[in-house]
Every structure is written in structure tokens, then in C-alpha cells.
Design an enzyme around this catalytic site. Structure first.
Site, PDB file in Angstrom:
ATOM      1  N   HIS A   1      -2.601  -0.909  -3.338  1.00  0.00           N
ATOM      2  CA  HIS A   1      -3.739  -0.031  -3.110  1.00  0.00           C
ATOM      3  C   HIS A   1      -3.569   1.242  -3.934  1.00  0.00           C
ATOM      4  CE1 HIS A   1      -4.320  -1.956   1.128  1.00  0.00           C
ATOM      5  NE2 HIS A   1      -4.854  -2.694   0.166  1.00  0.00           N
TER       6      HIS A   1
ATOM      7  N   SER B   1       0.854  -1.193   0.000  1.00  0.00           N
ATOM      8  CA  SER B   1       0.000   0.000   0.000  1.00  0.00           C
ATOM      9  C   SER B   1       0.885   1.236   0.000  1.00  0.00           C
ATOM     10  CB  SER B   1      -0.945  -0.036   1.209  1.00  0.00           C
ATOM     11  OG  SER B   1      -1.846   1.045   1.167  1.00  0.00           O
ATOM     12  N   THR B   2       0.774   2.075   1.019  1.00  0.00           N
ATOM     13  CA  THR B   2       1.518   3.331   1.048  1.00  0.00           C
ATOM     14  C   THR B   2       3.021   3.087   0.980  1.00  0.00           C
ATOM     15  OG1 THR B   2      -0.218   4.189   2.458  1.00  0.00           O
ATOM     16  CG2 THR B   2       1.786   5.506   2.275  1.00  0.00           C
TER      17      THR B   2
ATOM     18  N   ASP C   1      -4.514  -4.707   6.001  1.00  0.00           N
ATOM     19  CA  ASP C   1      -4.926  -5.517   4.855  1.00  0.00           C
ATOM     20  C   ASP C   1      -3.789  -6.449   4.449  1.00  0.00           C
ATOM     21  OD1 ASP C   1      -6.593  -6.417   2.804  1.00  0.00           O
ATOM     22  OD2 ASP C   1      -5.770  -4.979   1.368  1.00  0.00           O
TER      23      ASP C   1
ATOM     24  N   MET D   1      -0.130   1.130   5.178  1.00  0.00           N
ATOM     25  CA  MET D   1      -0.883   1.493   6.365  1.00  0.00           C
ATOM     26  C   MET D   1      -1.993   0.490   6.616  1.00  0.00           C
ATOM     27  SD  MET D   1      -2.941   5.033   7.147  1.00  0.00           S
ATOM     28  CE  MET D   1      -4.340   4.646   6.100  1.00  0.00           C
TER      29      MET D   1
END
Length: 355
Positions: free
Chosen positions: A204, A178-179, A300, A297
Site C-alpha cells: 500500500h 502495508s504499514t 486487506d 493495518m
């Protein structure tokens, strides 16, 4: 506790008004200025430096990417890109991500004020997390408290059976991030030779951005990288990236693996969800798979990585030092899903061991 100081840079008066208003209304956040272009922002930075910059990319006098590069050279600062959701804009925004931006917030051309107002909670959470950035890694968001009920992967797929699949010569590598993941994925994938295991990826990212992201990676990698489509086969030398707004699931046909791109509810507030992909890999590939959870973050992928490990897959979590955000790997380790913890620069070599 000191307030988070935010500088908003956008040529739209409506965006400046709405974004500054929603941030100023949030506890612990102070909007130090909202200006129309980077040159005005530079003047403001001479007086005071913010904790977070909210930045548009297409502006007069100086574009957002040029401004971002100046910022990262002078004083690395968490930057949240606020970009129009268009195919053309996606390529520009991805350039900004490559230049060091750490998050994307999309805005439509029409209904802008209503959209931003309805997205206020998520927008504020993004800015709060960005303020706690790991600037050594050109960092972004860190974990924030949950703000709403969230679905698990059960909403899309039933759990995997607690047994390993029969071994085949086909191998699958599943990467979830993600991030900070755009930079992390580039580092891993560019290190792979043409002959590499087949890879499926959930990053993401908003709808319309994943196609441009995949194309960009394809241009710099020796392996082939593409946005996944229904019935794409997972083959050596190719990485398939889940499209924004869709879940990616693995499907097995005989000894071969394919992907399906499906609709479904948000899982862990994401679509695509890493948990959904990992669960499908656990069900279809079992011990033929390697699962890797990287910077991001939230949580997930943590449950899904444990499911993969429980059916005999090898599993890896990125270590804290090399993460932009140590949320997803930390939670996976906490739950016992990670067999090994490795720095980012060691992950490509582990992938090659799957051949």
C-alpha cells in the site's frame, strides 16, 4: 484516557494551520505545537515529547530526514511524513521511510487547503493509529475502526473456483503488505539470491511513490525489482511491485504467468489491493503459488489469502512479534487463511522452498 499529543513540523504556514486545526478538532488529540522547521521542533521537544510527529521532508535550516534520524536515535517516535506528491519528492520521502518513518500522507502543490480538509478523516485515523505504535519495530499504525463502506475484491474480479490449478514448473510468490512493509519487504527481498521464484507484490503506497520504491529495492537486492507494467512476465529472479493507484492481477498464458495493471474501485479502501492480487493468483496459479501476508493495518489480503489456501496454495502470515502492525496478518490467521505463521526473518527461506 490521555490525549494523543502531536507535533506538526512544516515550513508551510497553510499546512501548519490546516493540519493543526483538523487534528485539534478531533476528539482525543492535542496539538502540542506546530512549528516551521526542525530546529524550532528541537526546542519544543526539550520541553515536552509528543506521541506522534507529523513531518515535512523539504524544509529550511534542517531537512526532515536529518531530523528524523536524530529523533530515531534519541527516542524512537512514530513519524507520519506529510510530503508533496511529486516524482522528485517520492525519492526523498522513501529515504525518510527507510530512516524510520511509518506512514506517508501526500499533499498536492495546488489546492492544498481543500485537499487536506477533504482528507481530514483519513489523516486523523493515520495519526490515531500511529500513536499506538510498536516502537520496538519502529512501528506505525495499528488497526482503526472502519470509517466508511468498503468494496471487496468482488468489485474487480469474480471469486476463484474452489479447486487447484494444474501443476506446472512455474511458481509464483505473492506478497501483500502495508504499514511497516517498506522495511519488511527490504529485509525479505535482500535475503533472496539471484535464483529465486518469481514474485508479485502489493505494498500500500500512493501513486508516484512505487516507482521510486522499486528502484531503491532494485539497487540493494540481488534479484531484479521493478514497478509492474502490463504484460510483464513473472520470471525467476524478478519481483514486480504493483504501481500506486492501480490494481495488479496475475494472468496465465499456457504454463507462463504475466501481470496486468488495471483500474478499478478501491478494494478495502486500497488501490492496489492485496485481496485483488491474491484472488487473481488463486484463480490463475492455484497450488503453484505461495501467498504471504505481512505487516499492515486493517484486513486487506485476509480474504484473498484464504482463497489461495482453499485452491491449494501454500500460505504464510508474519508473526506478531516481528510485525510493525499486526492487523492484516492477525485477520488472515483469524479467518483461517494462514497455513503457517512465521517471523519475518524466516520468510525468505520459505520463498526459496518454492523453487
Amino acid at each position: 484516557m490521555n490525549k494523543i499529543k502531536v507535533l506538526v513540523v512544516d515550513d508551510s504556514a497553510v499546512v501548519r494551520q490546516v493540519v493543526a486545526g483538523m487534528l485539534a478538532a478531533a476528539p482525543g488529540i492535542e496539538v502540542m505545537a506546530a512549528v516551521a522547521d526542525p530546529l524550532l521542533a528541537i526546542e519544543r521537544l526539550r520541553q515536552q515529547w509528543p506521541d506522534v510527529i507529523v513531518l515535512d521532508v523539504e524544509m529550511p535550516r534542517m531537512d526532515g530526514i536529518t531530523f528524523l534520524r536524530k529523533i530515531m536515535q534519541e527516542r524512537p517516535t512514530p513519524v507520519v511524513i506529510c510530503s508533496t506528491l511529486t516524482e522528485k519528492g517520492a525519492k526523498t520521502t522513501l529515504e525518510a521511510m527507510a530512516a524510520g518513518a511509518v506512514a506517508i500522507v501526500t499533499k498536492p502543490k495546488l489546492g492544498l487547503k481543500q485537499f487536506l480538509s477533504e482528507s481530514a478523516e483519513e489523516f486523523v485515523a493515520t495519526v490515531r493509529a500511529a500513536a499506538r505504535a510498536n516502537v520496538r519495530r519502529l512501528a506505525a499504525r495499528v488497526e482503526a475502526p472502519p470509517v466508511a463502506a468498503k468494496h471487496s475484491a468482488d468489485a474487480v474480479l469474480p471469486p476463484a473456483p474452489a479447486r487447484a490449478m494444474t501443476q506446472t514448473t512455474e511458481r509464483v510468490v505473492a506478497l501483500g503488505t502495508s504499514t511497516g512493509g517498506t522495511q519488511a519487504l527490504e529485509e525479505v527481498l535482500t535475503a533472496l539470491p539471484r535464483v529465486s521464484p518469481g514474485i508479485v507484490i502489493v505494498q500500500h503506497m500512493p501513486e508516484k511513490f512505487t516507482a521510486a520504491f522499486a528502484a531503491r529495492l532494485d539497487s540493494v537486492c540481488r534479484i531484479s525489482v521493478k514497478e509492474a507494467e502490463n504484460n510483464d512476465r513473472v520470471v525467476p529472479g524478478r519481483a514486480l511491485i504493483a504501481p500506486g493507484g492501480k490494481h495488479l492481477v496475475l494472468r496465465r498464458s499456457g504454463a507462463q504467468y504475466f501481470v496486468d495493471v488495471i483500474d478499478g474501485p478501491l478494494v478495502n479502501r486500497h488501490r492496489p489491493s492485496v485481496d485483488v492480487m491474491f484472488r487473481s493468483v488463486a484463480k490463475c496459479a492455484g497450488g503453484n503459488a505461495l501467498g504471504v501476508i505481512m505487516t499492515g493495518m486493517g484486513d486487506d489480503g485476509a480474504a484473498g489469502l484464504l482463497e489461495m489456501r482453499n485452491v491449494g496454495a501454500r500460505t504464510i502470515a508474519q508473526d506478531e512479534e516481528s510485525c510493525v502492525v499486526y492487523g492484516m496478518p492477525k485477520e488472515a490467521i483469524k479467518r483461517g487463511g494462514a497455513e503457517r505463521v512465521l517471523p519475518l526473518d524466516a520468510i525468505a527461506q520459505e520463498i526459496l522452498k518454492q523453487l
